[in-house]
Design a protein around this motif. Structure first.
Motif, short mmCIF file in Angstrom:
data_model
loop_
_atom_site.label_atom_id
_atom_site.label_comp_id
_atom_site.label_asym_id
_atom_site.label_seq_id
_atom_site.Cartn_x
_atom_site.Cartn_y
_atom_site.Cartn_z
N THR A 1 5.50 -3.79 -3.76
CA THR A 1 4.20 -3.45 -4.34
C THR A 1 3.36 -4.67 -4.72
O THR A 1 2.16 -4.54 -4.92
CB THR A 1 4.38 -2.58 -5.60
OG1 THR A 1 5.19 -3.28 -6.56
CG2 THR A 1 5.06 -1.25 -5.25
N ILE B 1 1.71 -10.23 -0.97
CA ILE B 1 0.44 -10.39 -0.27
C ILE B 1 0.65 -10.50 1.24
O ILE B 1 -0.31 -10.66 2.00
CB ILE B 1 -0.33 -11.62 -0.80
CG1 ILE B 1 0.49 -12.90 -0.58
CG2 ILE B 1 -0.71 -11.45 -2.26
CD1 ILE B 1 -0.29 -14.18 -0.88
N GLN C 1 -0.27 0.18 -2.12
CA GLN C 1 -1.66 0.45 -1.76
C GLN C 1 -2.25 -0.57 -0.80
O GLN C 1 -3.23 -0.29 -0.13
CB GLN C 1 -2.50 0.54 -3.03
CG GLN C 1 -2.09 1.71 -3.93
CD GLN C 1 -2.94 1.83 -5.18
OE1 GLN C 1 -3.92 1.12 -5.36
NE2 GLN C 1 -2.55 2.75 -6.06
N ARG C 2 -1.64 -1.74 -0.70
CA ARG C 2 -2.15 -2.76 0.22
C ARG C 2 -1.67 -2.53 1.66
O ARG C 2 -2.17 -3.15 2.59
CB ARG C 2 -1.72 -4.16 -0.23
CG ARG C 2 -2.41 -4.66 -1.48
CD ARG C 2 -2.17 -6.16 -1.70
NE ARG C 2 -2.73 -6.96 -0.61
CZ ARG C 2 -2.03 -7.47 0.39
NH1 ARG C 2 -0.73 -7.26 0.48
NH2 ARG C 2 -2.61 -8.18 1.33
N SER C 3 -0.70 -1.67 1.83
CA SER C 3 -0.12 -1.45 3.15
C SER C 3 -0.93 -0.45 3.96
O SER C 3 -1.47 0.52 3.43
CB SER C 3 1.31 -0.93 3.00
OG SER C 3 1.87 -0.61 4.26
#
Length: 325
Positions: free
Chosen positions: A260, A263, A291-293
């Protein structure tokens, strides 16, 4: 009556003894070809099998493939050639206890050790200063997260350029291991018996249950998976390897926290018919926490082994991801 049971026992005992010592099956031509194309390196006195193919000219990109449980690097055979057309080097290994690698027993298998195996292979191949792309599946997803943790904390020997996960039990709360897996990992009394009694039919049923109804392996593919498991008596270390499920729960904060917070570019390729990481429960939690994936949900009939069930869809999703950053 007593004499009748004695006679039955005298007949059954040698039959069971013979059964429990059935030699492993011979390698098929395709599995033999895979084996012949690979090499081995030494890790703490053990032989680790790997393949290292040079591919696309003009590219310096490297991809390392991390397989799942209970199979081997041969899981990547359907996408191997297309990957060599895109990447300069394509590398895959059999983790310790899997495939053509050594399968010591007794041995305390762990995700941490498998991550060290990958780092040792990277050093062996002279790739320690090279940014590498990881593609992982199932068990390999957790190994990848430990590698990501080490990279993020600058305690490892791997520089990760990107990570693509697929159908791994990342979250203990959405992971549903099969009954036999639960019995093997939690029953110190039954496990030694079950590992010896596991045969091809039991294996075929278990593996078939995590493939989609329209994407079942052929008889030859089932047999290759079984052969890889039986090589070096791999069936006898299943209970030890399965401790990874308990390790996922114990180290959830470490590995999910890394997932999670990283970067590093992330992507998830997901077969939604997976009974081990079911839809929509798994992917909803993944979207919520990571949420960045980015992610790709394959066709509704694809299950736990997307790279084998839908190699074209898997490759398209992966190449789209790689070209996005």
């Amino acid at each position: 009556m007593r004499e009748w049971w004695v006679h039955v026992g005298l007949i059954c005992i040698p039959l069971v003894a013979v059964y429990l010592h059935i030699p492993p099956p011979q390698l098929s031509p395709s599995l033999q070809k895979w084996h012949n194309a690979g090499e081995a390196f030494h890790f703490r006195g053990r032989d680790i099998f790997y393949r290292d193919s040079y591919g696309a000219l003009g590219s310096s990109d490297v991809v390392i493939l991390l397989h799942g449980f209970p199979t081997s690097s041969f899981d990547w055979n359907k996408i191997w050639e297309p990957l060599t057309q895109r990447f300069h080097r394509v590398v895959a290994l059999d983790f310790l206890g899997f495939g053509f690698s050594d399968k010591p027993r007794p041995h305390r298998y762990s995700i941490f050790e498998q991550a060290s195996v990958v780092e040792a292979l990277v050093a062996h191949l002279g790739l320690s200063n090279q940014r590498v792309n990881l593609v992982s599946h199932d068990y390999g997803d957790t190994v990848a997260l430990e590698l990501l943790y080490s990279d993020q904390n600058r305690s490892g020997h791997l520089i990760i350029n990107s990570l693509c996960l697929s159908n791994g039990g990342l979250f203990p709360e959405t992971h549903y291991p099969r009954l036999l897996q639960t019995l093997l990992k939690d029953s110190s009394f039954l496990a030694p018996v079950l590992t010896r009694l596991t045969n091809y039919k039991i294996f075929q049923k278990g593996i078939g249950d995590v493939f989609g109804p329209y994407t079942q392996p052929t008889d030859a593919e089932f047999w290759d998976m079984w052969t890889g498991l039986r090589y070096n008596d791999g069936n006898l270390v299943l209970d030890s390897i399965l401790q990874f499920i308990n390790q996922r729960s114990k180290h959830r904060e470490r590995w999910v926290g890394t997932l999670t917070s990283t970067i590093v570019p992330l992507h998830m390729i997901y077969g939604p018919l997976d009974p081990v990481n079911p839809h929509p429960e798994f992917i909803r939690l993944y979207q919520q926490l990571v949420q960045r994936s980015t992610f790709t949900i394959l066709d509704e009939h694809i299950s736990h082994y997307p790279q084998l069930e839908d190699p074209t869809g898997f490759l398209n999703a992966y190449f789209n991801f790689i070209h996005s950053f």
